[in-house]
Motif scaffolding. Sequence first.
Motif, PDB file in Angstrom:
ATOM      1  N   UNK A 232      72.130  75.484 103.387  1.00 47.08           N
ATOM      2  CA  UNK A 232      72.589  76.748 103.867  1.00 47.08           C
ATOM      3  C   UNK A 232      73.176  77.814 102.967  1.00 47.08           C
ATOM      4  N   UNK A 233      73.847  77.260 102.094  1.00 46.69           N
ATOM      5  CA  UNK A 233      74.486  78.107 101.028  1.00 46.69           C
ATOM      6  C   UNK A 233      73.352  78.711 100.214  1.00 46.69           C
ATOM      7  N   UNK A 234      73.331  79.792  99.950  1.00 48.62           N
ATOM      8  CA  UNK A 234      72.547  80.696  98.767  1.00 48.62           C
ATOM      9  C   UNK A 234      72.800  80.012  97.410  1.00 48.62           C
ATOM     10  N   UNK A 235      73.948  79.575  96.858  1.00 49.09           N
ATOM     11  CA  UNK A 235      74.315  79.374  95.665  1.00 49.09           C
ATOM     12  C   UNK A 235      73.907  77.967  95.346  1.00 49.09           C
ATOM     13  N   UNK A 236      73.729  76.955  96.530  1.00 50.53           N
ATOM     14  CA  UNK A 236      73.099  75.732  96.042  1.00 50.53           C
ATOM     15  C   UNK A 236      71.654  75.776  96.127  1.00 50.53           C
ATOM     16  N   UNK A 237      70.983  76.451  96.959  1.00 50.54           N
ATOM     17  CA  UNK A 237      69.576  76.872  97.124  1.00 50.54           C
ATOM     18  C   UNK A 237      69.025  77.448  95.503  1.00 50.54           C
ATOM     19  N   UNK A 238      69.922  78.241  95.374  1.00 51.72           N
ATOM     20  CA  UNK A 238      69.322  79.225  93.905  1.00 51.72           C
ATOM     21  C   UNK A 238      69.575  78.163  92.843  1.00 51.72           C
ATOM     22  N   UNK A 239      70.628  77.396  92.942  1.00 51.27           N
ATOM     23  CA  UNK A 239      70.759  76.512  91.585  1.00 51.27           C
ATOM     24  C   UNK A 239      69.600  75.336  91.590  1.00 51.27           C
ATOM     25  N   UNK A 240      69.129  74.934  92.710  1.00 48.25           N
ATOM     26  CA  UNK A 240      67.996  74.130  92.850  1.00 48.25           C
ATOM     27  C   UNK A 240      66.698  74.868  92.207  1.00 48.25           C
ATOM     28  N   UNK A 241      66.648  76.079  92.464  1.00 49.53           N
ATOM     29  CA  UNK A 241      65.414  76.835  91.755  1.00 49.53           C
ATOM     30  C   UNK A 241      65.646  76.955  90.505  1.00 49.53           C
ATOM     31  N   UNK A 242      66.821  77.075  90.107  1.00 52.80           N
ATOM     32  CA  UNK A 242      67.070  77.064  88.519  1.00 52.80           C
ATOM     33  C   UNK A 242      66.589  75.700  87.789  1.00 52.80           C
ATOM     34  N   UNK A 243      67.252  74.790  88.498  1.00 50.14           N
ATOM     35  CA  UNK A 243      66.909  73.516  87.685  1.00 50.14           C
ATOM     36  C   UNK A 243      65.283  73.248  88.020  1.00 50.14           C
ATOM     37  N   UNK A 244      64.732  73.576  88.885  1.00 45.54           N
ATOM     38  CA  UNK A 244      63.070  73.483  88.808  1.00 45.54           C
ATOM     39  C   UNK A 244      62.545  74.182  87.906  1.00 45.54           C
ATOM     40  N   UNK A 245      62.887  75.498  87.500  1.00 42.23           N
ATOM     41  CA  UNK A 245      62.257  76.302  86.867  1.00 42.23           C
ATOM     42  C   UNK A 245      62.717  76.137  85.350  1.00 42.23           C
ATOM     43  N   UNK A 246      64.046  75.508  84.822  1.00 39.14           N
ATOM     44  CA  UNK A 246      64.160  75.249  83.595  1.00 39.14           C
ATOM     45  C   UNK A 246      63.722  73.782  83.219  1.00 39.14           C
ATOM     46  N   UNK A 247      63.514  73.002  84.236  1.00 39.26           N
ATOM     47  CA  UNK A 247      62.892  71.524  83.536  1.00 39.26           C
ATOM     48  C   UNK A 247      61.149  71.957  83.644  1.00 39.26           C
ATOM     49  N   UNK A 248      60.620  72.508  84.470  1.00 42.65           N
ATOM     50  CA  UNK A 248      59.164  72.815  84.559  1.00 42.65           C
ATOM     51  C   UNK A 248      58.648  73.653  83.181  1.00 42.65           C
ATOM     52  N   UNK A 249      59.321  74.792  83.004  1.00 43.76           N
ATOM     53  CA  UNK A 249      59.052  75.753  82.016  1.00 43.76           C
ATOM     54  C   UNK A 249      59.781  76.046  80.596  1.00 43.76           C
ATOM     55  N   UNK A 250      60.894  75.320  80.639  1.00 47.64           N
ATOM     56  CA  UNK A 250      61.605  75.606  79.451  1.00 47.64           C
ATOM     57  C   UNK A 250      62.191  74.399  78.777  1.00 47.64           C
TER      58      UNK A 250
END
Length: 251
Positions: A232-250
């Motif tokens: 529900x919270x945007x900050x937790x969902x965006x954190x999940x996106x950041x985790x995925x992006x960091x692990x997949x690409x960086x």
Amino acid sequence: MADLFLLSRVQMRRIERYFPRSHGIARVDDRRIVSAIVFVIKNGLRWRDAPPEYGPHKTIYNRFIRWSRLGVFNKIFAALAHKGGKPERVMIDATHLKAHRTAASLLKKGLFPRRIGRTKGGLNSKLHAVCDGRGRPLVMLLTEGQMSDYKGAAAMLPAMPKAKLLLADKGYDADWFRAALAKRRIEACIPSKSNRKIAIPHDAVLYKQRHKIENMFGRLKDWRRIHTRYDRCAHTYFSAICIAAALIFWL
């Protein structure tokens, strides 16, 4: 934990500097907890369904929520992306992310907006992103699903890297956006809209490289809690996106 995901020690050394310091009693092993967070997000599990080898699910969930509020995962992504160097070419695009009924509440019940909007496809959020020529995300923004592409581009423009060239689809064909890019000395490779009276030419061969940002969105959506929003919270969902992006690409 042979069959479960576990961050390598090299990966942990690259990100542990961004973790908050532990005060008082030493906290549970960071490597195990962060690996559990990745496992839950990637496989689309409920927090209570995390494998017991990772430890109590409440510890995993509380760590994720607490660090999300502190912006820890956002800082990790931003720092890793910054270390990627100055790109010669960037691409910009956006994609819709379906909101599950457990998250699809339009009522604002806190200080921060939920970033969920209504479109023809139902309730969803929209992820705007700028990536480099290799399809690695550099800047990301989460908005309501009904926000137009060029408004998302305007919000990301101050953080956009100073590249020589930008690729985008015709949704970004706006005079003000082209002028903003020219002011930053960025050449635009953007097809003209059908209603433009005088079409602006673009490099059609170079434009074919834009598929890389579409591939980037596809790889992010392979993670089930990214493909479908349960938070529900945007900050937790965006954190999940950041985790995925960091692990997949960086990492």
